[in-house]
Scaffold this motif. Sequence first.
Motif, PDB file in Angstrom:
ATOM      1  N   VAL A 133       0.867  -1.182   0.000  1.00 55.73           N
ATOM      2  CA  VAL A 133       0.000   0.000   0.000  1.00 55.73           C
ATOM      3  C   VAL A 133       0.903   1.231   0.000  1.00 55.73           C
ATOM      4  CG1 VAL A 133      -1.824   1.269   1.190  1.00 55.73           C
ATOM      5  CG2 VAL A 133      -1.792  -1.225   1.284  1.00 55.73           C
ATOM      6  N   ALA A 134       0.518   2.270  -0.759  1.00 57.50           N
ATOM      7  CA  ALA A 134       1.302   3.505  -0.782  1.00 57.50           C
ATOM      8  C   ALA A 134       0.395   4.670  -1.129  1.00 57.50           C
ATOM      9  CB  ALA A 134       2.452   3.408  -1.784  1.00 57.50           C
ATOM     10  N   PHE A 135       0.605   5.825  -0.451  1.00 58.58           N
ATOM     11  CA  PHE A 135      -0.112   7.059  -0.738  1.00 58.58           C
ATOM     12  C   PHE A 135       0.652   7.873  -1.776  1.00 58.58           C
ATOM     13  CE2 PHE A 135      -2.130   6.198   3.362  1.00 58.58           C
ATOM     14  CZ  PHE A 135      -3.450   6.563   3.100  1.00 58.58           C
ATOM     15  N   GLY A 136      -0.089   8.741  -2.460  1.00 59.05           N
ATOM     16  CA  GLY A 136       0.531   9.678  -3.383  1.00 59.05           C
ATOM     17  C   GLY A 136       1.124  10.866  -2.648  1.00 59.05           C
ATOM     18  N   ASN A 137       1.776  11.748  -3.405  1.00 55.56           N
ATOM     19  CA  ASN A 137       2.469  12.893  -2.816  1.00 55.56           C
ATOM     20  C   ASN A 137       1.706  14.202  -2.963  1.00 55.56           C
ATOM     21  OD1 ASN A 137       5.128  11.533  -2.100  1.00 55.56           O
ATOM     22  ND2 ASN A 137       5.030  11.099  -4.293  1.00 55.56           N
ATOM     23  N   THR A 138       0.776  14.289  -3.888  1.00 58.35           N
ATOM     24  CA  THR A 138      -0.003  15.508  -4.052  1.00 58.35           C
ATOM     25  C   THR A 138      -1.211  15.486  -3.121  1.00 58.35           C
ATOM     26  OG1 THR A 138      -1.243  14.507  -5.873  1.00 58.35           O
ATOM     27  CG2 THR A 138       0.729  15.769  -6.443  1.00 58.35           C
ATOM     28  N   VAL A 139      -1.638  16.673  -2.726  1.00 57.65           N
ATOM     29  CA  VAL A 139      -2.761  16.777  -1.794  1.00 57.65           C
ATOM     30  C   VAL A 139      -4.093  16.636  -2.516  1.00 57.65           C
ATOM     31  CG1 VAL A 139      -3.864  18.270  -0.081  1.00 57.65           C
ATOM     32  CG2 VAL A 139      -1.371  18.228  -0.278  1.00 57.65           C
ATOM     33  N   SER A 140      -4.204  17.208  -3.694  1.00 51.37           N
ATOM     34  CA  SER A 140      -5.451  17.132  -4.448  1.00 51.37           C
ATOM     35  C   SER A 140      -5.146  16.823  -5.917  1.00 51.37           C
ATOM     36  CB  SER A 140      -6.209  18.459  -4.335  1.00 51.37           C
ATOM     37  OG  SER A 140      -7.424  18.405  -5.067  1.00 51.37           O
ATOM     38  N   LEU A 143      -4.118  10.282  -3.912  1.00 51.94           N
ATOM     39  CA  LEU A 143      -4.166   8.940  -4.481  1.00 51.94           C
ATOM     40  C   LEU A 143      -3.607   7.931  -3.488  1.00 51.94           C
ATOM     41  CD1 LEU A 143      -2.813   9.671  -8.080  1.00 51.94           C
ATOM     42  CD2 LEU A 143      -5.195   9.652  -7.309  1.00 51.94           C
ATOM     43  N   ILE A 144      -4.113   6.721  -3.595  1.00 53.13           N
ATOM     44  CA  ILE A 144      -3.573   5.587  -2.854  1.00 53.13           C
ATOM     45  C   ILE A 144      -3.566   4.394  -3.786  1.00 53.13           C
ATOM     46  CG2 ILE A 144      -5.829   4.957  -1.876  1.00 53.13           C
ATOM     47  CD1 ILE A 144      -4.315   3.940   0.589  1.00 53.13           C
ATOM     48  N   CYS A 145      -2.459   3.656  -3.730  1.00 51.42           N
ATOM     49  CA  CYS A 145      -2.275   2.500  -4.600  1.00 51.42           C
ATOM     50  C   CYS A 145      -2.141   1.251  -3.741  1.00 51.42           C
ATOM     51  CB  CYS A 145      -1.038   2.686  -5.472  1.00 51.42           C
ATOM     52  SG  CYS A 145      -0.788   1.402  -6.717  1.00 51.42           S
ATOM     53  N   VAL A 152      -3.018  -4.496  -9.383  1.00 54.78           N
ATOM     54  CA  VAL A 152      -2.457  -3.262  -8.836  1.00 54.78           C
ATOM     55  C   VAL A 152      -3.489  -2.182  -9.132  1.00 54.78           C
ATOM     56  CG1 VAL A 152      -0.620  -1.558  -8.942  1.00 54.78           C
ATOM     57  CG2 VAL A 152      -0.066  -3.979  -9.142  1.00 54.78           C
ATOM     58  N   ILE A 153      -4.112  -1.629  -8.082  1.00 53.89           N
ATOM     59  CA  ILE A 153      -5.252  -0.730  -8.239  1.00 53.89           C
ATOM     60  C   ILE A 153      -4.884   0.645  -7.698  1.00 53.89           C
ATOM     61  CG2 ILE A 153      -7.682  -0.345  -7.673  1.00 53.89           C
ATOM     62  CD1 ILE A 153      -8.027  -3.316  -7.307  1.00 53.89           C
ATOM     63  N   MET A 154      -5.252   1.681  -8.438  1.00 56.60           N
ATOM     64  CA  MET A 154      -5.065   3.061  -8.032  1.00 56.60           C
ATOM     65  C   MET A 154      -6.421   3.642  -7.652  1.00 56.60           C
ATOM     66  SD  MET A 154      -2.652   5.352  -7.621  1.00 56.60           S
ATOM     67  CE  MET A 154      -1.360   4.704  -8.708  1.00 56.60           C
ATOM     68  N   TRP A 155      -6.494   4.241  -6.452  1.00 56.47           N
ATOM     69  CA  TRP A 155      -7.739   4.797  -5.931  1.00 56.47           C
ATOM     70  C   TRP A 155      -7.562   6.310  -5.740  1.00 56.47           C
ATOM     71  CZ3 TRP A 155     -11.380   0.850  -4.938  1.00 56.47           C
ATOM     72  CH2 TRP A 155     -10.862  -0.438  -4.799  1.00 56.47           C
ATOM     73  N   SER A 156      -8.595   7.043  -6.077  1.00 60.36           N
ATOM     74  CA  SER A 156      -8.685   8.471  -5.764  1.00 60.36           C
ATOM     75  C   SER A 156      -9.608   8.620  -4.566  1.00 60.36           C
ATOM     76  CB  SER A 156      -9.219   9.260  -6.958  1.00 60.36           C
ATOM     77  OG  SER A 156      -9.373  10.619  -6.616  1.00 60.36           O
ATOM     78  N   LEU A 157      -9.045   9.044  -3.445  1.00 56.66           N
ATOM     79  CA  LEU A 157      -9.808   9.061  -2.201  1.00 56.66           C
ATOM     80  C   LEU A 157     -10.934  10.083  -2.227  1.00 56.66           C
ATOM     81  CD1 LEU A 157      -7.064   8.566   0.524  1.00 56.66           C
ATOM     82  CD2 LEU A 157      -8.539   6.881  -0.568  1.00 56.66           C
ATOM     83  N   ASP A 158     -10.752  11.192  -2.936  1.00 57.64           N
ATOM     84  CA  ASP A 158     -11.839  12.173  -3.028  1.00 57.64           C
ATOM     85  C   ASP A 158     -13.030  11.583  -3.777  1.00 57.64           C
ATOM     86  OD1 ASP A 158     -10.253  13.947  -1.689  1.00 57.64           O
ATOM     87  OD2 ASP A 158      -9.478  14.892  -3.514  1.00 57.64           O
TER      88      ASP A 158
END
Length: 919
Positions: A133-140, A143-145, A152-158
């Motif tokens: 599991v890993a979070f992205g670096n941008t605030v908006s 992203l979390i992968c 391998v799934i990429m999620w947009s938390l917003d």
Amino acid sequence: MLMETCVYVGPIQRIRKNISISSSGSRLRTSEQGVLIGRQGRESSRRLCLCTLRLEMGEPRGIFCSAQGCVGDVIIEQRLVESKEPASHVPLACSAQYCAFPVDGNVLCLWNTKDPSYQPLTLQGHHEPITAVAFGNTVSPLLICSASQDYVIMWSLDECRQKVLQGLSPRGVIMGTLLGQVLCLRLSPDDRTVAVCAGNKILMLDIESRSILAELEGHQGHVTAAEFCPWQTHIIISVSEDRSFKVWDHHVGSLIYNSPVLTAFPLLSLLIDAKSRQLVTGCANGQLWIFSLVEGHHYRCVTRVSLKKKSESFSRRVESRLCSLPEESQRPCTHGLEKGEEVEASLPVLGLAPCDLSAIVSAPCVWGLSSETTSCLWIGSSAGLFIFNLANFELEAVLHYRDFRSLSIHVAGSCAVMSKANDDKAICLLTSLFGRKIVMLEIRVAALVRSQQGHDAGRHLSVLPRTCVGPTSPLCFTTAKESKTPPAPQRQSAGRSTVKDQPLVFHTKVRSSGYASAPHITMFSPKANTRKRGDHSSRRRDGPRCKEYPLENSPPTKLYKQRVLAYGPAAAHCVQYSGDGQWLACGLANHLLLVFRADLSGTPTVFSGHDGAVSTVCWSHDSRWLLSASQDGTLRLWSLRRAELALCVGKDVFSKPVRSAQFYYVDTFVLLSSGPELQLLKYHIDTCKDEIQRYKQKSRCKRVFRLPTTGRTEITSLSAVNDFYSYLVLTAGRNRTLEVFDLNAGRSAAMTVEVHSRPVHQICQNKGSSFTTQQHEAYNLFATTASGDGIKLWDLRTLRCERRFEGHPNHGYPCGIAFSPCGRYVASGAEDRHAYMYDLGSSTFSHRLAGHKDTVTSVAFSPAAPQRACPETQEEASFGRDFSVLLREGRLPIGNHYWAQCLLSMNWCWTLSEVVYTY
């Protein structure tokens, strides 16, 4: 309390009922919330699935209180969840707002770290257990992968949060399928690329096009961690179970650097610090490896740290600090384990994360030593959490799980920590090594660090005096007048003799009349180039007073001159420049003391008289006198102008051999160490000679003060300022302690233990010179060195190690150190026949100076740098066991000035070489 959360998953909106039962069972509360948590499956059938999570979400529990009393909780257990599957080594991730972990194997759960009242967000899409599991670096958008063996799934938390509020099922974007066992995921700084560590290779996936950009192969084992370089985004560094790290250029898919095998245990974690530009990696046996990523350093190893040894040393230091506190505050008010319940656990480095202590730990703001530039990191292990300082390689705080009975997890299997800049709180996510629990902890960083630091230890100390000398101070000692005032002349009768019991010869030798040859007289001597010579002499005479020593200069790099000291096996032990920068003194093992001109020209002046190796040399403030101590137990004071002995203090005065000696209090006293005592001698020099009683010494000295160290341990080194009036004296003991004495008060002012792993063999203060002006805070810096333990830079006001210098080999022989007059550099000898130069803003060496053929034992900088129209010279001397002097020349970055460096090497034949420096 226990809470059963039932979630009905289907194509239509359902009602979720939360039934809360207190631990006593006396209350029953039911609440209804209309929440749409639908999820459309791949099949068109409308089947209902029931997902049940068993959560323990009681009130936050305070676990630790500071040593000042219950002024604020240090640790609060915010959330606790128990999964159906074992949670010993599940992947964890933390960001500024969320922390993520898998529950029941293939369900990704997210907690809100800012508001614990928010309901957990669950994301489903994997069929196999989630392994990374890993979070992205941008605030908006945030992203979390997540990765498993199927997807391998990429999620947009917003978007996922909006879907949940609308009653829809959140969906992710599948980046890849069947890529293998993925142990690590990392998103690039711009969140456009994701690095998938699958097996022994790294796949670089483009998030927008979902295509493979590069495939990096080369590791012999599973890749366990990878990080993008913050200042060079095309660089990615990876560590593996093959116990090595590799540096890649993922834009072209090539390998840049391949390290050798570092250890016998697999590497588990990795961190790149942008402030210090260092690479930190940890392995399974608790070892930390730190490498320099500065351009030109070629990924050199800065140091290796044992987490277990650092933890034990830190515990002893904290114990000594607590023992010095009042009884009511000696121990923190913790809820510890009962006797016999301790759990012995290893210290594998499970996770690394940056930690900001700029608002807590203060550092002197001189030459890059500031709290803003000091980097710290969190180290997560199975037994506890550690805050590690990358400047001094020491622990700032330690938190052991086993020390707290109220904590749900005492031995961790996985760990993830996150702390924001200028924030007092840190979030830690833990999983149990032997159970199924997952907890989220909130840590008050400031309270944790301050509870284990010294309470204003040494903060009242300063090299610069703040008060007047007290009436009872040893520094107020005044002896009887050195020479009594002669009485007024009285007229005597002519019948009485005016000369009585007087020798016939006074102070001068009597020459024979007529038997000696006539004196040689030069009748005529041509003077060629009088103008040039006159200009040169005036420059030599007035140069040092024209301009100050340049503060923005660079260290020497090229060999300029070499001079032999001895033609036999006589190693050089010590070296020092005079205060005016005109003379260079060095003590040899063959009982001799040599004084050279600063440019190494001419024949040196030889001072003989010691019966043992000369171990210490020291110049007086006015550069007229030279003090030497020897292994024969004597202390001798020499006159430079007369080139003769002025005062000798024998072995009968000292009970133990003199280890260190120097002039003190602007040449008022001689300060020395003899065994466990610090002694102060008042001396008087009388150079007048009586021709009849030449053997009789008129110079004398008297011991006016003596002070033993705490515990009466032997003093191995001492240092004090002589260029201006200062009350403080620094001493190092055989028991690895550092003690500060205030001679104005006549007592010990402060002491710290565990200074080095071995006894300190030299203390060096940043004294500057008469030709420089530094910030007043800089004079409180001093350095200590010990064989096999590098160099430590200290701040006298806090008695705190601010930086540690590693890289020069020094395992058995005591190699010397020296500050540059500008205060920016520290030079050190080494056993590999090189001299090393360190910048105060970096922990690794900036230059490595060759030319010697044996161990470099001592180094020294010239205090003067003439800066007129003529070339400017700055000299640094280093002495080794090869008995020759090397002179180095370089250029200043300003104008066409140059400066020189003087080094000692081991040639037994006379050599002389010159190298013209060019950039």
